[in-house]
Design a protein around this motif. Structure first.
Motif, PDB file in Angstrom:
ATOM      1  N   ILE A 169      -3.284  -2.431 -12.088  1.00 34.58           N
ATOM      2  CA  ILE A 169      -2.895  -1.996 -10.740  1.00 34.58           C
ATOM      3  C   ILE A 169      -4.106  -1.511  -9.952  1.00 34.58           C
ATOM      4  N   ASN A 184      -9.410  -3.790  -7.645  1.00 38.06           N
ATOM      5  CA  ASN A 184      -9.601  -4.150  -6.235  1.00 38.06           C
ATOM      6  C   ASN A 184     -10.201  -5.552  -6.136  1.00 38.06           C
ATOM      7  N   ARG A 187      -2.918 -13.806  -0.380  1.00 37.47           N
ATOM      8  CA  ARG A 187      -3.079 -12.375  -0.110  1.00 37.47           C
ATOM      9  C   ARG A 187      -3.593 -12.119   1.298  1.00 37.47           C
ATOM     10  N   GLU A 229      -6.463  -2.361   3.049  1.00 33.89           N
ATOM     11  CA  GLU A 229      -6.048  -2.281   1.645  1.00 33.89           C
ATOM     12  C   GLU A 229      -6.981  -3.087   0.760  1.00 33.89           C
ATOM     13  N   ALA A 286      -6.645  -3.296  -2.735  1.00 34.52           N
ATOM     14  CA  ALA A 286      -6.021  -3.702  -3.998  1.00 34.52           C
ATOM     15  C   ALA A 286      -5.984  -5.214  -4.150  1.00 34.52           C
ATOM     16  N   ILE A 322      -0.940  -6.945  -4.256  1.00 37.90           N
ATOM     17  CA  ILE A 322      -0.204  -6.200  -3.244  1.00 37.90           C
ATOM     18  C   ILE A 322       1.225  -6.723  -3.137  1.00 37.90           C
ATOM     19  N   LYS A 343       0.792  -3.627   0.489  1.00 34.48           N
ATOM     20  CA  LYS A 343       0.245  -2.435  -0.151  1.00 34.48           C
ATOM     21  C   LYS A 343       0.147  -2.620  -1.666  1.00 34.48           C
ATOM     22  N   ARG A 344      -0.681  -1.782  -2.291  1.00 30.61           N
ATOM     23  CA  ARG A 344      -0.905  -1.862  -3.732  1.00 30.61           C
ATOM     24  C   ARG A 344       0.416  -1.757  -4.492  1.00 30.61           C
TER      25      ARG A 344
END
Length: 305
Positions: A152, A155, A195, A203, A205, A208, A213-214
């Motif tokens: 999770i 990045n 993505r 963001e 991450a 997502i 969002k993550r």
């Protein structure tokens, strides 16, 4: 009953002074209560007559009655805390339970998938945005043997496609660089194009949600369960199972325990050594399937049935 008044005072202290929850106080009542029942059976008339050998017998009796080592450890911990309180109050001169230990629990080997089962799980038909994301996510999960929190936390900038590595942050905020396999990189490359259409703001991450969002841990768990069902997995798959499978398969292929330790981010080699037991199970199964004497004995057993 021996010690009943002392137990009542102890529980009152836990409630009013230490402000422990009713559930915790109830657990102390139950665990210490079993000691007092033991004292009554052993004709121990007061707690100052309690000796170390009594506490050892109490633990052995708990084991004989089928209590697990973990539950016995919890019971002894409650008893030690109770007796320590009595020592502090001057009602006892020594805590006779302080050196009594529960039996060691047998080490449970982690559940794993074999290579074919993993391959089947990862053959996701990536025909929509979430499927493309999930394929990339699970490929990276297994390719690098990551923990759920590490996955999770990845990045976009952490993945170096040219170097075929990913930088992850593990326990204790320690970072490490792990090799990434070709199929995982290909899946990530495809996901990054999708993505770009979903991400919100700045963001960072890698993985997502539709809202940009993550991802949350529960989302990853739910998606893994979803694909395990869709792909016909013979068992329930949880996130750590992919990590265990990664470690087992790498060790089976290379035999390099140190390398597996580094890739998993274990601070101690002893933690990684559990996979040698899994590897031995694999070798034992291969022996039973391949060795002439093993095959012959198996055929003989079948004939006698």
């Amino acid at each position: 009953m021996t010690g009943a008044k002392e137990l009542d005072r102890f529980l009152a202290e836990l409630t009013t002074e230490r402000r422990l929850s009713p559930h915790t106080v109830s657990a102390y009542r139950r665990d210490v209560g079993t000691l007092l029942e033991f004292c009554a059976r052993e004709d121990i008339e007061s707690l100052d007559q309690l000796a170390v050998h009594h506490v050892r017998r109490f633990a052995a009796e708990s084991h004989f009655r089928g209590l697990s080592p973990r539950s016995i450890a919890r019971r002894l911990s409650a008893v030690r805390t109770f007796l320590a309180a009595l020592v502090e109050q001057g009602r006892l001169t020594a805590n006779v339970a302080v050196h009594v230990q529960a039996p060691k629990p047998s080490r449970r080997l982690p559940a794993t998938l074999d290579a074919d089962q993993v391959a089947s799980l990862l053959e996701i038909k990536a025909d929509d945005d979430l499927a493309i994301r999930d394929r990339a996510m699970l490929e990276l999960f297994y390719s690098c043997g990551l923990r759920l929190a590490e996955l999770i936390g990845v990045n976009v900038a952490d993945v170096d496609a040219a170097d075929r590595t990913v930088r992850v942050t593990g326990k204790g905020a320690k970072s490490r660089v792990v090799p990434v396999g070709r199929l995982a990189l290909e899946a990530i490359s495809r996901w990054l194009r999708v993505r770009a259409t979903l991400v919100k703001g700045d963001e960072q991450a890698m993985f997502i949600s539709r809202r940009g969002k993550r991802l949350a841990p529960r989302t990853v768990q739910a998606r893994l369960n979803h694909w395990a069902r869709v792909q016909g997995s013979p068992t329930r798959v949880h996130p750590h199972m992919l990590r265990h499978s990664f470690a087992t398969h790498i060790l089976e292929s290379s035999g390099d325990l140190r390398a597996v330790q580094e890739m998993l981010g274990h601070s101690s080699l002893s933690t990684t050594q559990i996979y040698t037991h899994l590897d031995f199970q694999h070798l034992a199964h291969s022996y039973d399937e391949a060795h002439p004497r093993a095959r012959r004995s198996r055929r003989r057993r079948q004939k006698t049935k």
